[in-house]
Write an enzyme that holds these catalytic residues in place. Structure first.
Site, PDB file in Angstrom:
ATOM      1  N   GLY A  18     -27.301  58.909 -26.460  1.00 50.90           N
ATOM      2  CA  GLY A  18     -26.915  60.148 -25.808  1.00 50.90           C
ATOM      3  C   GLY A  18     -25.526  60.535 -26.221  1.00 50.90           C
ATOM      4  N   GLN A  68     -17.314  64.534 -25.866  1.00 52.10           N
ATOM      5  CA  GLN A  68     -17.131  63.517 -26.903  1.00 52.10           C
ATOM      6  C   GLN A  68     -16.903  64.119 -28.283  1.00 52.10           C
ATOM      7  OE1 GLN A  68     -20.742  61.108 -25.525  1.00 52.10           O
ATOM      8  NE2 GLN A  68     -19.345  59.511 -26.213  1.00 52.10           N
ATOM      9  N   CYS A  88     -21.005  52.876 -25.712  1.00 50.01           N
ATOM     10  CA  CYS A  88     -20.648  54.293 -25.747  1.00 50.01           C
ATOM     11  C   CYS A  88     -20.039  54.606 -27.114  1.00 50.01           C
ATOM     12  CB  CYS A  88     -19.641  54.583 -24.637  1.00 50.01           C
ATOM     13  SG  CYS A  88     -19.120  56.305 -24.563  1.00 50.01           S
ATOM     14  N   LEU A  89     -20.419  55.740 -27.665  1.00 46.04           N
ATOM     15  CA  LEU A  89     -19.878  56.127 -28.971  1.00 46.04           C
ATOM     16  C   LEU A  89     -18.359  56.306 -28.916  1.00 46.04           C
ATOM     17  CD1 LEU A  89     -22.590  58.740 -30.079  1.00 46.04           C
ATOM     18  CD2 LEU A  89     -22.451  56.309 -30.679  1.00 46.04           C
ATOM     19  N   HIS A 132     -24.819  57.757 -17.232  1.00 44.58           N
ATOM     20  CA  HIS A 132     -23.751  57.509 -18.206  1.00 44.58           C
ATOM     21  C   HIS A 132     -23.281  58.821 -18.831  1.00 44.58           C
ATOM     22  CE1 HIS A 132     -21.876  55.185 -21.679  1.00 44.58           C
ATOM     23  NE2 HIS A 132     -21.904  56.431 -22.134  1.00 44.58           N
ATOM     24  N   GLU A 133     -24.238  59.642 -19.281  1.00 43.46           N
ATOM     25  CA  GLU A 133     -23.868  60.893 -19.965  1.00 43.46           C
ATOM     26  C   GLU A 133     -23.204  61.873 -19.011  1.00 43.46           C
ATOM     27  OE1 GLU A 133     -23.694  60.882 -23.040  1.00 43.46           O
ATOM     28  OE2 GLU A 133     -24.908  59.091 -23.302  1.00 43.46           O
ATOM     29  N   HIS A 177     -19.544  61.430 -18.307  1.00 40.17           N
ATOM     30  CA  HIS A 177     -18.623  61.987 -19.301  1.00 40.17           C
ATOM     31  C   HIS A 177     -18.137  63.378 -18.884  1.00 40.17           C
ATOM     32  CE1 HIS A 177     -18.548  59.150 -22.638  1.00 40.17           C
ATOM     33  NE2 HIS A 177     -19.864  59.014 -22.595  1.00 40.17           N
TER      34      HIS A 177
HETATM   35 NI    NI Z   1     -20.826  57.481 -23.634  1.00 37.83          NI
END
Ligand code: NI
Length: 177
Positions: A47, A52, A100-101, A142-143, A146
């Site tokens: 995701g 991000q 996480c990216l 999680h998303e 953000h």
């Molecule tokens: Ni993330």
């Protein structure tokens, strides 16, 4: 449209509350979503959230088919979710490993609601309304975090359950973070 650099933890934009999308089905909105999609696919993410890639809007994309970052994960339908609202269903909380990216090379054990109801819109402004559980519920939480400036390490209860992926899971082959 291009793959964009992913902001990493420490960047102030990741700690901001993102703004709601006001107009659907615009060229600008579709362009941001294309960039998110390309970036997520390139990084093999489960995701991605607009902040991000440096866009402070309430847009998330997620979906898990067969993902080398999460080889054992349950599948999650590919979804573009705008202006999401999450309501936990019940009090059951489950701990699970997340990455996480924006926190490359690391994993942490994070508590999340086991079941939830979420609502929002697709890029054309059509409503999305789902009741989900398990890994799907985890990815959504999680998303959406953000969008409120929360990164998963901020939710870890016991910091001994946070570390480098290759140290925590020496047998897991992860190429991308
Ligand atoms: Ni993330």
């Amino acid at each position: 449209m291009p793959i964009r650099p992913v902001l990493r933890m420490g960047d102030p934009l990741l700690f901001q509350k993102a703004l709601p999308v006001k107009e659907f089905n615009t060229p600008e909105l579709h362009a941001v979503i294309e960039d998110m999609k390309d970036t997520m696919n390139f990084m093999n993410g489960a995701g991605i959230a607009a902040p991000q890639i440096g866009v402070s809007l309430r847009i998330v994309i997620f979906g898990v088919g067969i993902n080398p970052r999460y080889p054992d994960a349950e599948q999650v339908p590919y979804t573009i979710l705008i202006n999401p609202e999450i309501t936990p269903v019940g009090d059951d909380v489950e701990e699970g490993w997340e990455g996480c990216l924006s926190v490359p090379g690391m994993r942490g054990l994070v508590p999340r609601y086991q079941r939830l109801h979420y609502k929002g819109f697709d890029p054309y402004g059509s409503p999305i309304d789902r009741m989900v559980s398990g890994f799907h519920a985890r990815v959504v939480q999680h998303e959406c975090d953000h969008l409120d400036g929360i990164l998963y390490p901020m939710r870890i209860k016991n910091m001994t359950n946070f570390g480098y992926t290759d140290v925590l899971f020496p047998d897991l082959r992860v190429e991308d973070d």
